[in-house]
Motif scaffolding. Structure first.
Motif, PDB file in Angstrom:
ATOM      1  N   GLN A 179      74.636  10.409 -75.444  1.00 49.50           N
ATOM      2  CA  GLN A 179      75.864   9.649 -75.252  1.00 49.50           C
ATOM      3  C   GLN A 179      75.576   8.170 -74.987  1.00 49.50           C
ATOM      4  O   GLN A 179      76.226   7.297 -75.568  1.00 49.50           O
ATOM      5  N   ALA A 180      74.593   7.889 -74.155  1.00 45.79           N
ATOM      6  CA  ALA A 180      74.314   6.494 -73.800  1.00 45.79           C
ATOM      7  C   ALA A 180      73.727   5.729 -74.976  1.00 45.79           C
ATOM      8  O   ALA A 180      74.082   4.578 -75.228  1.00 45.79           O
ATOM      9  N   SER A 181      72.809   6.353 -75.713  1.00 49.41           N
ATOM     10  CA  SER A 181      72.197   5.696 -76.871  1.00 49.41           C
ATOM     11  C   SER A 181      73.210   5.477 -77.983  1.00 49.41           C
ATOM     12  O   SER A 181      73.107   4.521 -78.753  1.00 49.41           O
ATOM     13  N   SER A 182      74.177   6.373 -78.086  1.00 46.53           N
ATOM     14  CA  SER A 182      75.248   6.184 -79.064  1.00 46.53           C
ATOM     15  C   SER A 182      76.147   5.021 -78.654  1.00 46.53           C
ATOM     16  O   SER A 182      76.519   4.178 -79.478  1.00 46.53           O
ATOM     17  N   ALA A 183      76.477   4.972 -77.381  1.00 46.06           N
ATOM     18  CA  ALA A 183      77.405   3.938 -76.906  1.00 46.06           C
ATOM     19  C   ALA A 183      76.858   2.536 -77.132  1.00 46.06           C
ATOM     20  O   ALA A 183      77.601   1.617 -77.492  1.00 46.06           O
ATOM     21  N   SER A 184      75.553   2.359 -76.943  1.00 48.72           N
ATOM     22  CA  SER A 184      74.998   1.006 -77.062  1.00 48.72           C
ATOM     23  C   SER A 184      75.069   0.484 -78.490  1.00 48.72           C
ATOM     24  O   SER A 184      75.010  -0.729 -78.715  1.00 48.72           O
ATOM     25  N   MET A 185      75.231   1.376 -79.483  1.00 51.85           N
ATOM     26  CA  MET A 185      75.272   0.937 -80.878  1.00 51.85           C
ATOM     27  C   MET A 185      76.666   1.008 -81.479  1.00 51.85           C
ATOM     28  O   MET A 185      76.844   0.701 -82.666  1.00 51.85           O
ATOM     29  N   ALA A 186      77.665   1.403 -80.710  1.00 48.02           N
ATOM     30  CA  ALA A 186      78.994   1.628 -81.286  1.00 48.02           C
ATOM     31  C   ALA A 186      79.564   0.375 -81.939  1.00 48.02           C
ATOM     32  O   ALA A 186      80.095   0.422 -83.055  1.00 48.02           O
ATOM     33  N   ALA A 187      79.465  -0.764 -81.266  1.00 43.76           N
ATOM     34  CA  ALA A 187      80.037  -1.993 -81.820  1.00 43.76           C
ATOM     35  C   ALA A 187      79.244  -2.470 -83.029  1.00 43.76           C
ATOM     36  O   ALA A 187      79.825  -2.892 -84.041  1.00 43.76           O
ATOM     37  N   ASP A 200      68.360 -13.811 -98.924  1.00 46.41           N
ATOM     38  CA  ASP A 200      67.691 -12.533 -99.185  1.00 46.41           C
ATOM     39  C   ASP A 200      66.398 -12.403 -98.389  1.00 46.41           C
ATOM     40  O   ASP A 200      65.686 -11.409 -98.504  1.00 46.41           O
ATOM     41  N   LYS A 201      66.088 -13.397 -97.563  1.00 44.35           N
ATOM     42  CA  LYS A 201      64.899 -13.324 -96.713  1.00 44.35           C
ATOM     43  C   LYS A 201      65.086 -12.215 -95.684  1.00 44.35           C
ATOM     44  O   LYS A 201      66.180 -12.043 -95.146  1.00 44.35           O
ATOM     45  N   PRO A 202      64.038 -11.435 -95.397  1.00 47.49           N
ATOM     46  CA  PRO A 202      64.208 -10.365 -94.398  1.00 47.49           C
ATOM     47  C   PRO A 202      64.663 -10.940 -93.062  1.00 47.49           C
ATOM     48  O   PRO A 202      64.179 -11.994 -92.633  1.00 47.49           O
ATOM     49  N   THR A 203      65.598 -10.254 -92.439  1.00 47.27           N
ATOM     50  CA  THR A 203      66.240 -10.774 -91.231  1.00 47.27           C
ATOM     51  C   THR A 203      66.266  -9.703 -90.153  1.00 47.27           C
ATOM     52  O   THR A 203      66.612  -8.549 -90.437  1.00 47.27           O
ATOM     53  N   VAL A 204      65.895 -10.096 -88.947  1.00 43.59           N
ATOM     54  CA  VAL A 204      66.006  -9.200 -87.808  1.00 43.59           C
ATOM     55  C   VAL A 204      67.074  -9.752 -86.867  1.00 43.59           C
ATOM     56  O   VAL A 204      67.075 -10.936 -86.537  1.00 43.59           O
ATOM     57  N   PHE A 205      67.993  -8.910 -86.493  1.00 45.23           N
ATOM     58  CA  PHE A 205      69.023  -9.240 -85.512  1.00 45.23           C
ATOM     59  C   PHE A 205      68.621  -8.573 -84.193  1.00 45.23           C
ATOM     60  O   PHE A 205      68.559  -7.337 -84.121  1.00 45.23           O
ATOM     61  N   ILE A 206      68.347  -9.367 -83.182  1.00 46.00           N
ATOM     62  CA  ILE A 206      68.001  -8.822 -81.876  1.00 46.00           C
ATOM     63  C   ILE A 206      69.256  -8.884 -81.031  1.00 46.00           C
ATOM     64  O   ILE A 206      69.660  -9.950 -80.557  1.00 46.00           O
ATOM     65  N   ALA A 207      69.905  -7.740 -80.879  1.00 48.17           N
ATOM     66  CA  ALA A 207      71.218  -7.680 -80.241  1.00 48.17           C
ATOM     67  C   ALA A 207      71.083  -7.120 -78.834  1.00 48.17           C
ATOM     68  O   ALA A 207      70.723  -5.954 -78.648  1.00 48.17           O
ATOM     69  N   TYR A 208      71.378  -7.951 -77.852  1.00 45.44           N
ATOM     70  CA  TYR A 208      71.358  -7.500 -76.461  1.00 45.44           C
ATOM     71  C   TYR A 208      72.518  -6.531 -76.231  1.00 45.44           C
ATOM     72  O   TYR A 208      73.663  -6.801 -76.619  1.00 45.44           O
ATOM     73  N   THR A 209      72.213  -5.409 -75.620  1.00 43.40           N
ATOM     74  CA  THR A 209      73.221  -4.384 -75.366  1.00 43.40           C
ATOM     75  C   THR A 209      72.988  -3.761 -73.997  1.00 43.40           C
ATOM     76  O   THR A 209      71.976  -4.016 -73.340  1.00 43.40           O
ATOM     77  N   VAL A 210      73.928  -2.913 -73.625  1.00 42.56           N
ATOM     78  CA  VAL A 210      73.808  -2.102 -72.414  1.00 42.56           C
ATOM     79  C   VAL A 210      73.816  -0.641 -72.843  1.00 42.56           C
ATOM     80  O   VAL A 210      74.727  -0.193 -73.545  1.00 42.56           O
ATOM     81  N   LYS A 211      72.807   0.089 -72.440  1.00 38.84           N
ATOM     82  CA  LYS A 211      72.757   1.508 -72.779  1.00 38.84           C
ATOM     83  C   LYS A 211      73.871   2.240 -72.022  1.00 38.84           C
ATOM     84  O   LYS A 211      73.963   2.140 -70.799  1.00 38.84           O
ATOM     85  N   GLY A 212      74.695   2.955 -72.779  1.00 39.38           N
ATOM     86  CA  GLY A 212      75.844   3.613 -72.174  1.00 39.38           C
ATOM     87  C   GLY A 212      77.064   2.723 -72.080  1.00 39.38           C
ATOM     88  O   GLY A 212      78.010   3.032 -71.357  1.00 39.38           O
ATOM     89  N   TRP A 213      77.075   1.598 -72.807  1.00 36.36           N
ATOM     90  CA  TRP A 213      78.159   0.601 -72.767  1.00 36.36           C
ATOM     91  C   TRP A 213      79.536   1.262 -72.813  1.00 36.36           C
ATOM     92  O   TRP A 213      79.761   2.196 -73.587  1.00 36.36           O
ATOM     93  N   ALA A 214      80.420   0.766 -71.964  1.00 35.08           N
ATOM     94  CA  ALA A 214      81.835   1.174 -71.918  1.00 35.08           C
ATOM     95  C   ALA A 214      82.021   2.634 -71.527  1.00 35.08           C
ATOM     96  O   ALA A 214      83.080   3.209 -71.760  1.00 35.08           O
TER      97      ALA A 214
END
Length: 789
Positions: free
Chosen positions: A45-53, A313-327
């Protein structure tokens, strides 16, 4: 602007719905659905929540049908929820999440019915797979026979920050840099928590430095729109400095404790009765908690803005700060990885989501503008068009390419067979792509590469050839090239084979990938090999040299267990031919088998995989042996493909059968001649595939259990020719268990010869004698099975 605000509002509503459905799916599976065996069902549940948005922003706002996505394994419930909202998943599958026939624990191309592009589950592999899929997309699009009207897709990996501990991720980054990786996005869920706790401080700096070293674009999503607005207020600079300096563990703990705890800590540490105190005081506890949780990875407007701005088209990494279990009530707690909400906590979430009891699965329940969201979903770009699983016609094979009858090894014969195909102007030759982890020459791919060249998106001359330096290898790189050279990393080899072996489905163009490596080093990439087979990728794996016959290299370069791997690995038909004509027949069959979809060669359907097809593994040898001069008729061809044939058939007076697999043919023939010289009848069974014999035997057993009393396997029919009193000797340059089961088929007394321990350096004859697999050992075994001799 109003249209943009409405779009963002719809995606935010769908984010909340995906968050609810994913959490309810797990709660239902663990606490409501009957649990008949008492074993924990699980879910994240927590790992899912952090990626929902992040996932909602991608699937509902950014992705196009040509894009391909590898979802973080522990975010599978969010993926299934999103697919449900897009109309590509059924309510029944969600209700049966992690139950038999339900939505899978981790996204699976072969087990799930919703729109999975890339299977995930063994962490890190799906991440790296996207890079190799992008390289294969470039390979296909460079070919004159490819359909370039289809737009290029982005290969997107949704990555847990803990996945970056996996070594194969870095092997992949290096290989991608070598090949000029393009059109690849990695979106890192930087929640700073893993299974066992909170990750080390300073990890972000290390991640950024690594991607910068490999020349990726780096996009950091640290602050959400609410936080950026707060920073612009008087005193906001103090708040930003505090957030940047806060240790991961402290931030997570305060997220779990809530608004009052935030207020207390912020007031104690940065409150000064001035602007920053006023900033804090203007917000209620709930508003303050919402502000501090508004990290970049949870802010839909910020995510959409950055995703849409990444046009290169250059490879891109998005480092997105999140909270595990968000909301959720689990947000930030260090034990939340495998933790689940209590009944009271799920009711708290239900109230926040405005979900009425009995309406938990309704896709638009609790939404303020349900009709608007419904209409928005109909226009989502990712959902436009038909099936995203593409197809490509089968390629006709050429028939066996026989390469003479003089003494040779199966490895040398493989090179000559492939060279014969390379000389043809055939669709088969055009669709073959070879790859190898820096052992191209030593696995006999050299002639193929000399004729078909190495692949690169732009032409690169062979400097040695240009400087008129003699060399047997013509290393010319060209967009028309058909060999992908890899560094020494077997994980990368199997990921590349997996991506190339799914080209027909991912990119609509059929490839017939061939990968070569040293047989003992299959084990170094075994996780990725299993992963490629789990995805039902189609490829030909050629492993050579094998066994202790690579005598001079010692135990580290000799293989023992690889025949057992070939037998046990699902989706992989394993062969170990002894002779070049056998290899010619098997390779031609393999090119057909790799393309089957369920309607081919029912005459050889000893087991279900014969109909559905799969990948093929050839275990070859560098040892030169004499070749038989014989006509190759249909019975011999069928026996080779089914797994065995009588090299010397038994008579009713037969006293012993020698069954060998692979290069020990020479010893088996010699032993049979020596025993037969004493006027005893000795039969010789040539086993080309213990894997297929064993699978056929089990298939016949299952058929009999289900009422087909006449079902008989190929090996049962073969051994029925040998009298029950005859002894059976099995011999292989590999683990003896590979063939040891043959004695169980009809109950023949059996002695199994093989290799169970690491070898050492020496001649082949020294090692064969040491391990008891030479002709003398076979004669001695026969003597023990033949009373009175």
């Amino acid at each position: 602007m109003a249209e943009d605000r409405a779009r963002i509002g719809h995606i935010e509503a769908l984010t909340r719905k995906a968050l609810w459905l994913s959490n309810w799916m797990i709660h239902h599976a663990n606490h409501i659905r009957p649990n008949v065996d008492g074993v924990k069902v699980g879910g994240h549940q927590a790992s899912s929540a952090s990626m929902a948005a992040m996932m909602s922003a991608l699937y509902f706002g950014v992705l196009r049908p040509e894009d391909r996505v590898a979802v973080k394994p522990h975010a599978a419930p969010v993926f299934h929820a999103i697919q449900y909202l897009l109309g590509k998943q059924t309510r029944e599958k969600l209700i049966d999440f992690r139950a038999f026939g339900g939505a899978q624990s981790y996204p699976s191309r072969t087990k799930d019915t919703d729109d999975v592009d890339i299977s995930t589950g063994s962490v890190g592999l799906g991440v790296a797979f996207t890079a190799f899929a992008s390289l294969i997309q470039d390979y296909v699009r460079a070919k004159p026979w490819a359909d370039r009207s289809r737009p290029e897709g982005r290969m997107v990996a949704l990555v847990g920050d803990a996945e970056l501990d996996e070594g194969n991720v870095y092997e992949c980054l290096l290989e991608g840099w070598k090949h000029g990786l393009r059109n690849t996005w990695w979106v890192i869920d930087y929640n700073r928590q893993s299974l066992d706790g909170v990750v080390r401080e300073g990890l972000y700096d290390r991640i950024e430095a690594i991607f910068r070293a490999f020349d990726w674009n780096i996009v950091t999503l640290k602050y959400g729109a609410l936080q950026r607005a707060a920073f612009a207020e008087p005193g906001g600079d103090r708040l930003k400095l505090w957030i940047d300096a806060a240790p991961n563990a402290v931030y997570s703990a305060l997220m779990f404790r809530g608004g009052a705890a935030w207020r207390e800590r912020l007031t104690d540490e940065i409150g000064d009765q001035g602007p920053v105190s006023a900033l804090i005081a203007r917000r209620s506890d709930e508003e303050l908690a919402t502000l501090m949780a508004n990290l970049g990875g949870h802010c839909v407007p910020s995510l959409i803005e950055q995703f849409e701005a990444a046009g290169s088209d250059k490879p891109t990494v998005f480092i997105a700060y999140t909270v595990k279990g968000w909301a959720t009530p689990l947000a930030g707690h260090k034990d939340n990885h495998a933790g689940q909400m209590t009944g009271a906590q799920i009711e708290q979430l239900r109230a926040a989501m405005k979900v009425r009891e009995g309406h938990e699965w309704e896709p638009f329940e609790g939404m303020n503008d349900a009709e608007g969201v419904r209409k928005f979903l109909e226009q989502v770009p990712f959902n436009a068009g038909g099936s995203r699983r593409l197809t490509s016609p089968q390629v006709e094979t050429l028939g066996p390419q026989f390469v003479g009858t003089g003494p040779t090894s199966t490895q040398a014969a493989f090179g000559r067979i492939l060279d014969a195909i390379a000389k043809t102007d055939s669709d088969l030759a055009r669709r073959i792509v070879t790859t190898s982890p820096d052992v191209t020459v030593s696995t006999n791919l050299g002639p193929w590469v000399n004729r078909r060249n190495l692949f690169a998106r732009s032409e690169m001359a062979d400097v040695f050839q240009k400087e008129a330096i003699p060399s047997t290898q013509k290393w010319r790189f060209t967009p028309e090239g058909q060999h992908l050279e890899l560094g020494i990393a077997e994980m990368n080899l199997f990921l590349m084979l997996g991506a190339a072996g799914l080209s027909h489905s991912l990119f609509g163009e059929r490839l017939l990938p061939i990968g070569t490596l040293y047989d003992p080093f299959i084990s170094r990439g075994l996780d990725a090999l299993n992963y490629a087979c789990y995805q039902d990728a189609r490829f030909l794996l050629v492993a050579t040299p094998s066994g202790v016959s690579l005598a001079g290299e010692g135990g580290a370069h000799q293989s023992i267990a690889s025949p057992l791997i070939g037998m046990a690995q699902d989706g992989l038909a394993s062969f170990e031919p002894a002779f070049a004509d056998e290899l010619s027949i098997i390779m031609d069959w393999a090119f057909d088998y790799m393309q089957r979809q369920g309607d081919a060669r029912p005459d050889l359907a000893d087991w279900p995989r014969d109909v559905t097809g799969g990948s093929v593994y050839l275990r070859l040898s560098t040892r030169t042996i004499e070749q038989p001069s014989r006509p190759v008729d249909k019975p011999l061809t069928d026996g080779i493909i089914r797994g065995a044939y009588w090299l010397k058939p038994p008579t009713p007076q037969c006293e012993v059968v020698i069954a060998y697999q692979g290069v020990l043919a020479q010893e088996a023939i010699e032993a049979a001649a020596r025993i037969g010289g004493d006027r005893r009848n000795v039969a010789v069974l040539a086993v080309t595939s213990a894997d297929r014999l064993n699978a056929g035997w089990h298939g016949a057993q299952r058929a009999r259990l289900h009422g087909d009393g006449d079902a008989r396997s190929h090996i049962e029919n073969l051994l029925a020719d040998a009298p029950r009193h005859a002894g059976l000797i099995t011999a292989i340059d590999g683990h003896p268990a590979t063939l040891g089961w043959l004695g169980s088929v009809l109950g023949h007394r059996t002695i199994t010869l093989g290799v169970e321990h690491f070898g050492q350096t020496g001649t082949v004859y020294d090692l064969y004698r040491h391990f008891g697999i030479d002709a003398d050992a076979m004669v001695a075994a026969a003597r023990s099975l033949m009373p009175g001799w």
